[in-house]
Motif scaffolding. Structure first.
Motif, PDB file in Angstrom:
ATOM      1  N   UNK A  96       0.852  -1.185   0.000  1.00  0.00           N
ATOM      2  CA  UNK A  96       0.000   0.000   0.000  1.00  0.00           C
ATOM      3  C   UNK A  96       0.886   1.233   0.000  1.00  0.00           C
ATOM      4  N   UNK A  97       0.280   2.386  -0.077  1.00  0.00           N
ATOM      5  CA  UNK A  97       1.014   3.649  -0.051  1.00  0.00           C
ATOM      6  C   UNK A  97       1.641   3.786   1.334  1.00  0.00           C
ATOM      7  N   UNK A  98       2.924   3.496   1.424  1.00  0.00           N
ATOM      8  CA  UNK A  98       3.559   3.267   2.722  1.00  0.00           C
ATOM      9  C   UNK A  98       3.870   4.506   3.538  1.00  0.00           C
ATOM     10  N   UNK A  99       3.894   5.688   2.948  1.00  0.00           N
ATOM     11  CA  UNK A  99       4.261   6.857   3.750  1.00  0.00           C
ATOM     12  C   UNK A  99       3.066   7.548   4.390  1.00  0.00           C
ATOM     13  N   UNK A 100       1.876   7.100   4.091  1.00  0.00           N
ATOM     14  CA  UNK A 100       0.687   7.718   4.673  1.00  0.00           C
ATOM     15  C   UNK A 100       0.622   7.423   6.171  1.00  0.00           C
ATOM     16  N   UNK A 172       5.477  11.788  10.164  1.00  0.00           N
ATOM     17  CA  UNK A 172       5.558  12.910  11.102  1.00  0.00           C
ATOM     18  C   UNK A 172       6.365  12.548  12.346  1.00  0.00           C
ATOM     19  N   UNK A 173       6.037  11.418  12.973  1.00  0.00           N
ATOM     20  CA  UNK A 173       6.752  11.001  14.184  1.00  0.00           C
ATOM     21  C   UNK A 173       8.210  10.693  13.872  1.00  0.00           C
ATOM     22  N   UNK A 174       8.455  10.054  12.731  1.00  0.00           N
ATOM     23  CA  UNK A 174       9.822   9.742  12.351  1.00  0.00           C
ATOM     24  C   UNK A 174      10.667  10.996  12.174  1.00  0.00           C
ATOM     25  N   UNK A 175      10.130  11.995  11.492  1.00  0.00           N
ATOM     26  CA  UNK A 175      10.877  13.242  11.295  1.00  0.00           C
ATOM     27  C   UNK A 175      11.087  13.975  12.616  1.00  0.00           C
TER      28      UNK A 175
END
Length: 192
Positions: A96-100, A172-175
């Protein structure tokens, strides 16, 4: 020079012309692949001829997964190059769209290094390193290496550490953790 020598020379900083090129994991979207094979008048089953025509100088392969069954999402529509939506060996969603950030991220709420270390990380024994998948076929590692001997060979597939971190935490959390919680990121990288 053969393709492997050209890539190695470029990596060493030597001037090489033309610049070595690759197709992402030796793959193309099926419609693009079919169009190019028709353009070059190639047999649709002979992907190697197309890679040669496009001057792709890398050959990719991945170890065969032999671990526990991966959780599937019935009826979910997978995005190319995936054929189904599954929970990956990392506990994230694949296909799936993995960055969502609308999908569950397994490390999105961790607050301590101990929680990162306690996470259920993949076991290297879940992969059969003696058999490699390449272009939809399985080969022993020796057969694949011989077949791709003149090319720059890459085993493991595409997934930079940054991408893996974002899949585990969410974008968001990763950044935010990259900036504010480098201890969590360092602990995650140590596991990857």
């Amino acid at each position: 020079m053969n393709p492997r020598q050209r890539v190695l020379a470029a990596v060493k900083g030597e001037e090489v012309w033309p610049v070595p090129v690759d197709l992402f994991e030796s793959g193309l979207h099926p419609q693009i692949r079919a169009g190019l094979q028709a353009h070059y008048h190639h047999d649709p089953e002979d992907f190697e001829a197309l890679l040669h025509a496009l001057r792709a100088e890398f050959r990719w392969a991945a170890a065969r997964y032999i671990g526990p069954p991966l959780e599937e999402v019935p009826g979910a529509v997978a995005q190319y190059p995936f054929t189904k939506v599954t929970r990956s060996i990392w506990g994230t969603w694949a296909g799936i769209e993995t960055y969502s950030d609308i999908f569950e991220r397994p490390l999105s709420s961790v607050d301590t290094v101990a929680e990162v270390e306690a996470y259920s990380w993949p076991d290297p024994d879940w992969l059969d390193y003696h058999n490699l998948g390449w272009q939809g076929k399985m080969f022993t590692i020796a057969d694949w290496a011989n077949q791709a001997a003149d090319y720059a060979r890459i085993v493991g597939g595409w997934n930079p550490v940054f991408s893996r971190i974002m899949e585990l935490y969410g974008m968001e959390t990763g950044l935010l953790n990259l900036a504010l919680r480098p201890d969590l990121i360092h602990a995650t990288v140590a596991q990857i």
